[in-house]
Write a protein that holds these residues in place. Structure first.
Motif, PDB file in Angstrom:
ATOM      1  N   VAL A 195       0.739  -1.066  -0.139  1.00 39.80           N
ATOM      2  CA  VAL A 195       0.024   0.068  -0.179  1.00 39.80           C
ATOM      3  C   VAL A 195       1.021   1.251   0.046  1.00 39.80           C
ATOM      4  O   VAL A 195       0.589   2.284  -0.666  1.00 39.80           O
ATOM      5  N   GLU A 196       2.043   1.273   1.014  1.00 41.42           N
ATOM      6  CA  GLU A 196       2.792   2.453   0.918  1.00 41.42           C
ATOM      7  C   GLU A 196       3.445   2.560  -0.350  1.00 41.42           C
ATOM      8  O   GLU A 196       3.630   3.981  -0.977  1.00 41.42           O
ATOM      9  N   ALA A 197       4.039   1.601  -1.113  1.00 40.34           N
ATOM     10  CA  ALA A 197       4.626   1.643  -2.304  1.00 40.34           C
ATOM     11  C   ALA A 197       3.671   2.251  -3.326  1.00 40.34           C
ATOM     12  O   ALA A 197       4.180   3.164  -4.219  1.00 40.34           O
ATOM     13  N   ALA A 198       2.441   1.836  -3.327  1.00 40.78           N
ATOM     14  CA  ALA A 198       1.603   2.405  -4.360  1.00 40.78           C
ATOM     15  C   ALA A 198       1.440   3.867  -4.175  1.00 40.78           C
ATOM     16  O   ALA A 198       1.106   4.588  -5.242  1.00 40.78           O
ATOM     17  N   ALA A 199       1.130   4.028  -2.682  1.00 39.71           N
ATOM     18  CA  ALA A 199       0.690   5.563  -2.738  1.00 39.71           C
ATOM     19  C   ALA A 199       2.060   6.388  -3.214  1.00 39.71           C
ATOM     20  O   ALA A 199       1.796   7.579  -3.487  1.00 39.71           O
ATOM     21  N   LEU A 200       3.269   5.967  -2.605  1.00 36.35           N
ATOM     22  CA  LEU A 200       4.419   6.709  -2.971  1.00 36.35           C
ATOM     23  C   LEU A 200       4.608   6.884  -4.493  1.00 36.35           C
ATOM     24  O   LEU A 200       4.786   8.040  -4.910  1.00 36.35           O
ATOM     25  N   GLN A 201       4.340   5.606  -5.345  1.00 37.40           N
ATOM     26  CA  GLN A 201       4.451   5.781  -6.639  1.00 37.40           C
ATOM     27  C   GLN A 201       3.280   6.906  -7.349  1.00 37.40           C
ATOM     28  O   GLN A 201       3.884   7.549  -8.158  1.00 37.40           O
ATOM     29  N   TYR A 202       2.120   6.854  -6.853  1.00 36.23           N
ATOM     30  CA  TYR A 202       0.920   7.641  -7.136  1.00 36.23           C
ATOM     31  C   TYR A 202       1.373   9.214  -7.106  1.00 36.23           C
ATOM     32  O   TYR A 202       1.406  10.161  -7.877  1.00 36.23           O
ATOM     33  N   VAL A 203       1.929   9.479  -5.503  1.00 33.39           N
ATOM     34  CA  VAL A 203       2.372  10.773  -5.568  1.00 33.39           C
ATOM     35  C   VAL A 203       3.602  11.458  -6.318  1.00 33.39           C
ATOM     36  O   VAL A 203       3.572  12.259  -6.633  1.00 33.39           O
ATOM     37  N   ARG A 204       4.410  10.483  -6.176  1.00 35.63           N
ATOM     38  CA  ARG A 204       5.555  10.954  -7.353  1.00 35.63           C
ATOM     39  C   ARG A 204       5.122  10.913  -8.597  1.00 35.63           C
ATOM     40  O   ARG A 204       5.531  12.160  -9.292  1.00 35.63           O
ATOM     41  N   LYS A 205       4.256  10.431  -9.186  1.00 31.49           N
ATOM     42  CA  LYS A 205       3.635  10.600 -10.436  1.00 31.49           C
ATOM     43  C   LYS A 205       2.815  11.763 -10.670  1.00 31.49           C
ATOM     44  O   LYS A 205       3.156  12.614 -11.833  1.00 31.49           O
TER      45      LYS A 205
END
Length: 72
Positions: free
Chosen positions: A21-31
């Protein structure tokens, strides 16, 4: 929006870790932000966004009903 967002879980995975979940959230915010890592003056906003997206993601995964999935 970029099409290179990768799937971080399979649709029928019964258990998704907090790390997923944390990895997905971080990826989204980076994008969305366009930054791999924020400048110091934006770090609080970046971290708050990651936490908010992670919470929304956990809510989504907790409430999804997958038809044909095996019960836990």
């Amino acid at each position: 929006m970029c099409r290179s967002i990768k799937t971080l879980r399979e649709p029928y995975t019964p258990q998704v870790t907090d790390a997923d979940v944390e990895a997905a959230a971080l990826q989204y915010v980076r994008k969305i932000s366009g930054f791999r890592a924020p400048a110091a003056h934006n770090a609080a906003a970046f971290d708050a966004a990651v936490a908010a997206v992670a919470a929304a993601t956990r809510t989504l995964l907790d409430e999804l009903v997958v038809r044909g999935a095996r019960p836990n």
